[in-house]
Design a protein around this motif. Structure first.
Motif, PDB file in Angstrom:
ATOM      1  N   TYR A 215       0.820  -1.217   0.000  1.00 49.73           N
ATOM      2  CA  TYR A 215       0.000   0.000   0.000  1.00 49.73           C
ATOM      3  C   TYR A 215       0.852   1.265   0.000  1.00 49.73           C
ATOM      4  CZ  TYR A 215      -3.389  -3.506   1.490  1.00 49.73           C
ATOM      5  OH  TYR A 215      -4.171  -4.634   1.578  1.00 49.73           O
ATOM      6  N   THR A 216       2.051   1.204  -0.545  1.00 48.09           N
ATOM      7  CA  THR A 216       2.888   2.394  -0.667  1.00 48.09           C
ATOM      8  C   THR A 216       3.267   2.603  -2.131  1.00 48.09           C
ATOM      9  OG1 THR A 216       5.034   1.277  -0.398  1.00 48.09           O
ATOM     10  CG2 THR A 216       3.865   1.930   1.617  1.00 48.09           C
ATOM     11  N   VAL A 217       3.540   3.859  -2.475  1.00 43.64           N
ATOM     12  CA  VAL A 217       3.992   4.211  -3.823  1.00 43.64           C
ATOM     13  C   VAL A 217       5.157   5.180  -3.710  1.00 43.64           C
ATOM     14  CG1 VAL A 217       1.761   3.863  -4.967  1.00 43.64           C
ATOM     15  CG2 VAL A 217       2.263   6.062  -3.904  1.00 43.64           C
ATOM     16  N   VAL A 218       5.904   5.302  -4.786  1.00 40.39           N
ATOM     17  CA  VAL A 218       7.053   6.206  -4.825  1.00 40.39           C
ATOM     18  C   VAL A 218       6.628   7.513  -5.487  1.00 40.39           C
ATOM     19  CG1 VAL A 218       9.410   6.544  -5.673  1.00 40.39           C
ATOM     20  CG2 VAL A 218       8.649   4.266  -4.931  1.00 40.39           C
ATOM     21  N   ASP A 219       6.913   8.647  -4.828  1.00 34.95           N
ATOM     22  CA  ASP A 219       6.526   9.942  -5.394  1.00 34.95           C
ATOM     23  C   ASP A 219       7.597  10.458  -6.360  1.00 34.95           C
ATOM     24  OD1 ASP A 219       8.614  11.034  -3.896  1.00 34.95           O
ATOM     25  OD2 ASP A 219       7.323  11.712  -2.281  1.00 34.95           O
ATOM     26  N   GLY A 220       7.406  11.680  -6.849  1.00 36.49           N
ATOM     27  CA  GLY A 220       8.317  12.257  -7.830  1.00 36.49           C
ATOM     28  C   GLY A 220       9.722  12.475  -7.319  1.00 36.49           C
ATOM     29  N   GLN A 221       9.901  12.552  -6.000  1.00 34.24           N
ATOM     30  CA  GLN A 221      11.217  12.737  -5.398  1.00 34.24           C
ATOM     31  C   GLN A 221      11.863  11.409  -4.987  1.00 34.24           C
ATOM     32  OE1 GLN A 221       8.495  14.863  -4.399  1.00 34.24           O
ATOM     33  NE2 GLN A 221       9.343  16.143  -6.050  1.00 34.24           N
ATOM     34  N   GLY A 222      11.237  10.309  -5.391  1.00 31.30           N
ATOM     35  CA  GLY A 222      11.797   9.010  -5.073  1.00 31.30           C
ATOM     36  C   GLY A 222      11.543   8.559  -3.653  1.00 31.30           C
ATOM     37  N   ARG A 223      10.594   9.193  -2.964  1.00 27.59           N
ATOM     38  CA  ARG A 223      10.282   8.823  -1.583  1.00 27.59           C
ATOM     39  C   ARG A 223       9.018   7.982  -1.529  1.00 27.59           C
ATOM     40  NH1 ARG A 223      10.584  14.876   0.827  1.00 27.59           N
ATOM     41  NH2 ARG A 223       8.982  14.994  -0.788  1.00 27.59           N
ATOM     42  N   ARG A 224       8.996   7.070  -0.587  1.00 30.21           N
ATOM     43  CA  ARG A 224       7.835   6.223  -0.387  1.00 30.21           C
ATOM     44  C   ARG A 224       6.715   6.996   0.304  1.00 30.21           C
ATOM     45  NH1 ARG A 224       7.287   1.206  -2.912  1.00 30.21           N
ATOM     46  NH2 ARG A 224       9.361   0.362  -3.263  1.00 30.21           N
ATOM     47  N   ASN A 225       5.517   6.851  -0.214  1.00 26.64           N
ATOM     48  CA  ASN A 225       4.348   7.473   0.387  1.00 26.64           C
ATOM     49  C   ASN A 225       3.446   6.360   0.919  1.00 26.64           C
ATOM     50  OD1 ASN A 225       1.608   8.458   0.646  1.00 26.64           O
ATOM     51  ND2 ASN A 225       2.231  10.287  -0.462  1.00 26.64           N
ATOM     52  N   ASP A 226       3.170   6.395   2.224  1.00 23.51           N
ATOM     53  CA  ASP A 226       2.363   5.322   2.831  1.00 23.51           C
ATOM     54  C   ASP A 226       1.035   5.838   3.397  1.00 23.51           C
ATOM     55  OD1 ASP A 226       3.311   6.739   4.977  1.00 23.51           O
ATOM     56  OD2 ASP A 226       3.982   5.004   6.117  1.00 23.51           O
ATOM     57  N   GLU A 227       0.477   6.882   2.763  1.00 20.56           N
ATOM     58  CA  GLU A 227      -0.789   7.435   3.241  1.00 20.56           C
ATOM     59  C   GLU A 227      -1.909   6.407   3.196  1.00 20.56           C
ATOM     60  OE1 GLU A 227      -1.811  10.986   1.177  1.00 20.56           O
ATOM     61  OE2 GLU A 227      -0.056  12.109   1.866  1.00 20.56           O
ATOM     62  N   GLN A 228      -1.915   5.548   2.174  1.00 19.60           N
ATOM     63  CA  GLN A 228      -2.968   4.544   2.074  1.00 19.60           C
ATOM     64  C   GLN A 228      -2.866   3.539   3.219  1.00 19.60           C
ATOM     65  OE1 GLN A 228      -5.492   4.522  -0.328  1.00 19.60           O
ATOM     66  NE2 GLN A 228      -6.355   2.983   1.041  1.00 19.60           N
ATOM     67  N   GLU A 229      -1.661   3.110   3.537  1.00 17.66           N
ATOM     68  CA  GLU A 229      -1.459   2.196   4.657  1.00 17.66           C
ATOM     69  C   GLU A 229      -1.933   2.828   5.954  1.00 17.66           C
ATOM     70  OE1 GLU A 229      -0.322  -0.810   7.264  1.00 17.66           O
ATOM     71  OE2 GLU A 229      -0.572  -0.886   5.087  1.00 17.66           O
ATOM     72  N   LYS A 230      -1.695   4.110   6.142  1.00 10.14           N
ATOM     73  CA  LYS A 230      -2.120   4.793   7.362  1.00 10.14           C
ATOM     74  C   LYS A 230      -3.642   4.876   7.442  1.00 10.14           C
ATOM     75  CE  LYS A 230       2.099   7.530   7.935  1.00 10.14           C
ATOM     76  NZ  LYS A 230       2.728   8.873   7.832  1.00 10.14           N
ATOM     77  N   ARG A 231      -4.303   5.054   6.292  1.00  7.91           N
ATOM     78  CA  ARG A 231      -5.771   5.064   6.283  1.00  7.91           C
ATOM     79  C   ARG A 231      -6.304   3.728   6.788  1.00  7.91           C
ATOM     80  NH1 ARG A 231      -5.148   7.310   0.942  1.00  7.91           N
ATOM     81  NH2 ARG A 231      -5.453   9.573   0.955  1.00  7.91           N
ATOM     82  N   PHE A 232      -5.713   2.655   6.285  1.00  4.32           N
ATOM     83  CA  PHE A 232      -6.147   1.330   6.719  1.00  4.32           C
ATOM     84  C   PHE A 232      -5.859   1.114   8.208  1.00  4.32           C
ATOM     85  CE2 PHE A 232      -5.636  -0.415   2.168  1.00  4.32           C
ATOM     86  CZ  PHE A 232      -6.970  -0.204   1.902  1.00  4.32           C
ATOM     87  N   SER A 233      -4.715   1.590   8.662  1.00  6.15           N
ATOM     88  CA  SER A 233      -4.338   1.412  10.070  1.00  6.15           C
ATOM     89  C   SER A 233      -5.349   2.075  10.994  1.00  6.15           C
ATOM     90  CB  SER A 233      -2.942   1.985  10.321  1.00  6.15           C
ATOM     91  OG  SER A 233      -1.967   1.257   9.603  1.00  6.15           O
ATOM     92  N   GLU A 234      -5.829   3.244  10.610  1.00  5.52           N
ATOM     93  CA  GLU A 234      -6.826   3.939  11.422  1.00  5.52           C
ATOM     94  C   GLU A 234      -8.123   3.145  11.481  1.00  5.52           C
ATOM     95  OE1 GLU A 234      -7.228   7.814   9.766  1.00  5.52           O
ATOM     96  OE2 GLU A 234      -5.234   8.492  10.412  1.00  5.52           O
ATOM     97  N   LEU A 235      -8.529   2.601  10.341  1.00  2.00           N
ATOM     98  CA  LEU A 235      -9.759   1.807  10.301  1.00  2.00           C
ATOM     99  C   LEU A 235      -9.611   0.523  11.114  1.00  2.00           C
ATOM    100  CD1 LEU A 235     -12.616   1.437   9.120  1.00  2.00           C
ATOM    101  CD2 LEU A 235     -11.549   0.303   7.155  1.00  2.00           C
ATOM    102  N   GLU A 236      -8.428  -0.071  11.078  1.00  2.42           N
ATOM    103  CA  GLU A 236      -8.185  -1.341  11.765  1.00  2.42           C
ATOM    104  C   GLU A 236      -8.307  -1.230  13.277  1.00  2.42           C
ATOM    105  OE1 GLU A 236      -4.365  -2.542  10.364  1.00  2.42           O
ATOM    106  OE2 GLU A 236      -5.060  -2.666   8.285  1.00  2.42           O
ATOM    107  N   GLU A 237      -8.271  -0.019  13.795  1.00  2.00           N
ATOM    108  CA  GLU A 237      -8.438   0.159  15.237  1.00  2.00           C
ATOM    109  C   GLU A 237      -9.797  -0.338  15.709  1.00  2.00           C
ATOM    110  OE1 GLU A 237      -7.667   4.228  16.154  1.00  2.00           O
ATOM    111  OE2 GLU A 237      -5.556   4.149  15.536  1.00  2.00           O
ATOM    112  N   LEU A 238     -10.748  -0.413  14.789  1.00  2.00           N
ATOM    113  CA  LEU A 238     -12.078  -0.912  15.148  1.00  2.00           C
ATOM    114  C   LEU A 238     -12.032  -2.376  15.578  1.00  2.00           C
ATOM    115  CD1 LEU A 238     -14.244   0.714  12.322  1.00  2.00           C
ATOM    116  CD2 LEU A 238     -14.187   1.346  14.730  1.00  2.00           C
ATOM    117  N   PHE A 239     -11.049  -3.133  15.082  1.00  2.00           N
ATOM    118  CA  PHE A 239     -10.930  -4.538  15.474  1.00  2.00           C
ATOM    119  C   PHE A 239     -10.489  -4.694  16.932  1.00  2.00           C
ATOM    120  CE2 PHE A 239     -10.332  -5.291  10.788  1.00  2.00           C
ATOM    121  CZ  PHE A 239     -11.450  -6.092  10.626  1.00  2.00           C
ATOM    122  N   ALA A 240      -9.973  -3.626  17.503  1.00  2.00           N
ATOM    123  CA  ALA A 240      -9.561  -3.668  18.904  1.00  2.00           C
ATOM    124  C   ALA A 240     -10.597  -3.006  19.814  1.00  2.00           C
ATOM    125  CB  ALA A 240      -8.208  -2.974  19.082  1.00  2.00           C
TER     126      ALA A 240
END
Length: 304
Positions: free
Chosen positions: A57-82
């Protein structure tokens, strides 16, 4: 200046918080039984070591850096399982007509369905086929027919689309993932029932949302004969269908030591079954009942 936090590398498509409910122990680093449909060897694995892929769930941006915003969205939702609500749903008897509960479970189920890497591979294959089909001298068509209606196509974006990189395709996939509210709405409209067991018997898999249809093919969620199975815990499984003439929001006792449901979940797995007990024992239960006349009759005419 504070250092930029490292982006998430190990992305779990089946949330760890969900899998902990099926773990074989309750230690700080819980383990879970895993069985592959390729090797056939059962093994105990740490929950954080299963259903995981680097940079899913990560992609590389124009500066060659990994962007994990999608993973963070899922992580927030996953808190419901706890949450306390989910934990009660795992073991207790809940009012399934409660709109808050239904919305929460529908969203979790929809997200787990669309975020599976099998959908990314399917999206990539469709892209490849489409590019191969229309990369000839005639180029892409001026219009396509969707649901009986002609839809005009814009050709100016074709070069960008046809030359899309892996990360470009992932970004498009992320847009689809973030509109899974449509899938959740379909789940909300279905009839709900929970199959409950007094003892832990149910398993889950690396593709927890199981679709069932008499044709043995996926015919769409809204198809009147489509049913959905979602393991909640080793003692609870959510069953959704379109049989609205039957009682809604009911609990039913499990039969056959959970073998009928476990068989469906196991057959739907991408590769792995996950369980709190030795998967070979689970398979033995399935084999014991699969050939019996009573079991076959139940599969054909069962009404929850």
């Amino acid at each position: 200046m504070s250092k930029r936090p490292k982006p998430t590398r190990r992305c779990h498509w089946v949330p760890q918080a969900y899998l902990k409910g099926f773990a074989a122990d309750d230690s700080k680093t819980p383990r879970i039984w895993r069985l592959s449909n390729k090797s056939g060897e059962a093994e105990l694995k740490r929950v954080d070591k299963v259903a995981v892929r680097n940079h899913l769930y990560t992609v590389v941006d124009g500066q060659g850096r990994r962007n994990d915003e999608q993973e963070k969205r899922f992580s927030e939702l996953e808190e419901l399982f706890a949450s306390k609500v989910w934990k009660k749903l795992q073991t207790d008897f809940f009012d399934l007509s409660d709109p808050t509960i239904r919305k929460m479970v529908s969203l979790l189920a929809a997200t787990m369905y669309v975020r599976n890497p099998a959908h990314l591979e399917m999206y990539k294959n469709i892209h490849t086929q489409f590019v191969e089909e229309f990369s000839g001298p005639l180029g892409p068509p001026d219009a396509v027919v969707v649901n009986g209606k002609s839809v005009e196509l814009e050709h100016s974006d074709w070069p960008k689309y046809s030359n899309a990189s892996e990360d470009d395709l992932k970004r498009n996939w992320f847009e689809i993932l973030n509109t899974c509210g449509d899938v959740a709405e379909m789940f909300l409209e279905m009839r709900w029932a929970i199959v409950a067991s007094e003892t832990p018997v149910f398993v889950t898999s690396d593709q927890p949302i199981t679709f069932i249809h008499p044709d043995l093919r996926f015919r769409g969620i809204k198809n009147p004969e489509t049913m959905v199975v979602f393991p909640i815990s080793p003692t609870r499984v959510l069953h959704m269908d379109h049989r609205h003439t039957e009682p809604d929001n009911q609990y039913y006792a499990s039969r056959f030591n959970g073998a009928a449901i476990n068989m469906l979940v196991w057959r739907n797995a991408l590769e792995h079954m996950f369980a709190h007990r030795d998967p070979h024992a689970v398979c033995a239960d399935i084999l014991t009942l699969e050939g019996s006349e009573e079991f076959q009759n139940t599969l054909e005419k069962d009404r929850l």
